[in-house]
Design a protein around this motif. Structure first.
Motif, PDB file in Angstrom:
ATOM      1  N   GLY A   1     -75.614 -29.187 -10.935  1.00  0.00           N
ATOM      2  CA  GLY A   1     -75.777 -29.089  -9.485  1.00  0.00           C
ATOM      3  C   GLY A   1     -74.823 -30.016  -8.763  1.00  0.00           C
TER       4      GLY A   1
ATOM      5  N   TYR B   1     -73.887 -31.680  -4.574  1.00  0.00           N
ATOM      6  CA  TYR B   1     -74.409 -31.846  -3.212  1.00  0.00           C
ATOM      7  C   TYR B   1     -73.919 -30.711  -2.314  1.00  0.00           C
ATOM      8  CZ  TYR B   1     -74.595 -33.374   1.633  1.00  0.00           C
ATOM      9  OH  TYR B   1     -74.802 -33.409   2.997  1.00  0.00           O
ATOM     10  N   LEU B   2     -74.824 -30.195  -1.488  1.00  0.00           N
ATOM     11  CA  LEU B   2     -74.481 -29.176  -0.496  1.00  0.00           C
ATOM     12  C   LEU B   2     -74.984 -29.611   0.878  1.00  0.00           C
ATOM     13  CD1 LEU B   2     -75.442 -25.783  -2.209  1.00  0.00           C
ATOM     14  CD2 LEU B   2     -73.173 -26.800  -2.016  1.00  0.00           C
TER      15      LEU B   2
ATOM     16  N   ALA C   1     -77.092 -29.459   4.111  1.00  0.00           N
ATOM     17  CA  ALA C   1     -78.489 -28.999   4.144  1.00  0.00           C
ATOM     18  C   ALA C   1     -78.639 -27.523   4.488  1.00  0.00           C
ATOM     19  CB  ALA C   1     -79.275 -29.856   5.128  1.00  0.00           C
TER      20      ALA C   1
ATOM     21  N   GLY D   1     -77.620 -25.336   1.617  1.00  0.00           N
ATOM     22  CA  GLY D   1     -78.589 -25.430   0.534  1.00  0.00           C
ATOM     23  C   GLY D   1     -79.824 -24.582   0.787  1.00  0.00           C
ATOM     24  N   ARG D   2     -80.252 -24.527   2.055  1.00  0.00           N
ATOM     25  CA  ARG D   2     -81.430 -23.726   2.397  1.00  0.00           C
ATOM     26  C   ARG D   2     -81.116 -22.227   2.353  1.00  0.00           C
ATOM     27  NH1 ARG D   2     -82.015 -27.671   6.440  1.00  0.00           N
ATOM     28  NH2 ARG D   2     -81.111 -26.230   7.985  1.00  0.00           N
TER      29      ARG D   2
ATOM     30  N   PRO E   1     -79.956 -21.147  -2.043  1.00  0.00           N
ATOM     31  CA  PRO E   1     -80.587 -22.139  -2.927  1.00  0.00           C
ATOM     32  C   PRO E   1     -79.944 -22.270  -4.304  1.00  0.00           C
ATOM     33  CG  PRO E   1     -82.003 -20.210  -2.624  1.00  0.00           C
ATOM     34  CD  PRO E   1     -80.908 -20.095  -1.619  1.00  0.00           C
TER      35      PRO E   1
ATOM     36  N   ALA F   1     -75.689 -24.508  -5.364  1.00  0.00           N
ATOM     37  CA  ALA F   1     -75.370 -25.842  -5.876  1.00  0.00           C
ATOM     38  C   ALA F   1     -74.855 -25.826  -7.311  1.00  0.00           C
ATOM     39  CB  ALA F   1     -76.587 -26.756  -5.772  1.00  0.00           C
TER      40      ALA F   1
ATOM     41  N   TRP G   1     -68.565 -24.100  -5.722  1.00  0.00           N
ATOM     42  CA  TRP G   1     -68.949 -25.241  -4.890  1.00  0.00           C
ATOM     43  C   TRP G   1     -68.661 -26.594  -5.542  1.00  0.00           C
ATOM     44  CZ3 TRP G   1     -70.221 -25.361   0.125  1.00  0.00           C
ATOM     45  CH2 TRP G   1     -70.558 -24.144   0.749  1.00  0.00           C
TER      46      TRP G   1
ATOM     47  N   SER H   1     -81.961 -37.655  -2.304  1.00  0.00           N
ATOM     48  CA  SER H   1     -82.793 -36.599  -2.894  1.00  0.00           C
ATOM     49  C   SER H   1     -83.404 -37.007  -4.230  1.00  0.00           C
ATOM     50  CB  SER H   1     -81.950 -35.334  -3.098  1.00  0.00           C
ATOM     51  OG  SER H   1     -80.988 -35.547  -4.120  1.00  0.00           O
TER      52      SER H   1
END
Length: 331
Positions: free
Chosen positions: A209, A211-212, A214, A217-218, A221, A224, A229, A244
């Motif tokens: 994974g 970092y994305l 926010a 990321g929502r 999902p 990541a 990415w 997180s």
């Protein structure tokens, strides 16, 4: 249509925990979180550390900001950053209106000419670098990237087919496209291939994974863990995200490239006050010297106002080089 209710932090928490809670609710960058919390702490300590900010207000904020200008001689941008942090504290965390315009003693904004390397100096600097740091430095100079734009570059934003690099959510929020230099295409492709292999290995170990932002990321999902990415310049080791709590592979630290550039400047015997950002300045200046239209340079640099780009015209090699000093005319 009803407006979204204002977020309120846990009133039972300590002040700094409340500040962090609100910053994270609004998805501020981690570096902004570090900066804002530092300024809030300095503000509280300035008044002895015993008075809660809710019991202070506009007068105390102005006095603190004036102190920064008069006694600590901070730059105008630094004073503005402190102001932004305290406005955030009162408005978003404490829900207190500081009233009309805050008017501390302002730090005088100085317009310093940027340090620029000659083409020969750039060649000498790059010649003293190797490996990943050399490739990153070439991107700074060859594309006019800011340090963090290079460090945060993701695989999906490099288009080898079109020969373009897409800069997303940069300083100032103006996305832009820059040219990928032909001379580093193969080297960059090899770097991306090594990242793809590293990511595959991470996935095999149950990680992978990254970092994305926010909102991304929502909405996506599973993004990541997608190869697209992943950072072009990932860290050697995985680490635990301080917010997180997730263990994942972040991008390299910017300090590594900064140190490599400083070391190369010394080895190349370039005695100028220079660093990573100097390569971006040199990119713009050399384009203008080559006859590139200033509006094109403005777009490549991501400047909102052409006046920002015009500062490079003051450090260009122009007809001034043909002028003789009167000292040299003396017999």
């Amino acid at each position: 249509m009803e407006s979204k209710p204002k977020f309120k932090p846990n009133p039972e928490s300590r002040l700094m925990d409340q500040v962090r809670e609100v910053l994270r609710y609004y998805h501020y960058a981690y570096k902004t979180e570090q900066s804002y919390t530092s300024w809030v702490l300095q503000y509280v300590k300035f008044y002895g550390g015993k008075t809660h900010p809710r019991d202070m207000g506009k007068t105390e904020v102005e006095r603190f900001l004036s102190f920064l200008a008069e006694k600590r001689n901070v730059a105008a941008a630094t004073q503005k950053q402190a102001l932004n942090a305290l406005v955030f504290l009162y408005r978003k965390v404490l829900d207190i209106d500081l009233g009309p315009g805050i008017a501390p003693t302002r730090t005088k904004r100085r317009r310093n000419l940027p340090t620029v390397l000659t083409r020969k100096e750039v060649e000498g600097l790059l010649g003293q670098m190797k490996g990943k740091h050399a490739l990153m430095a070439k991107l700074l100079y060859g594309c006019g990237l800011r340090l963090m734009e290079c460090v945060r570059l993701r695989i999906k934003d490099v288009d080898f087919g079109q020969g373009r690099i897409f800069i997303r959510s940069p300083k100032g929020g103006r996305d832009r496209t820059v040219i990928l230099p032909e001379t580093i295409k193969r080297e960059l492709q090899e770097q991306v291939s090594s990242v793809v292999a590293l990511h595959k290995a991470d996935l095999g170990r149950g990680f992978g994974g990254v970092y994305l932002p926010a909102a991304i990321g929502r909405k996506y999902p599973n993004a990541a863990k997608e190869t697209a990415w992943q950072y072009v310049f990932p860290a050697k080791q995985m680490s635990r995200d301080p917010r997180s709590g997730e263990t994942r592979r972040h991008h390299v630290l910017e300090s590594g490239l900064q140190k490599a550039v400083k070391r190369a400047l010394t080895l190349a015997k370039i005695h100028k006050k220079a660093g990573c950002h100097t390569l971006r300045h040199s990119f713009a200046t050399h384009l203008l010297e080559s006859g590139t239209n200033i509006r094109v340079v403005q777009e490549l640099m991501g400047h909102a106002d052409v006046k920002t780009t015009e500062i490079y015209t003051h450090v260009m090699k122009t007809d001034v080089d043909a002028v003789k000093s009167p000292l040299d005319t003396l017999s």
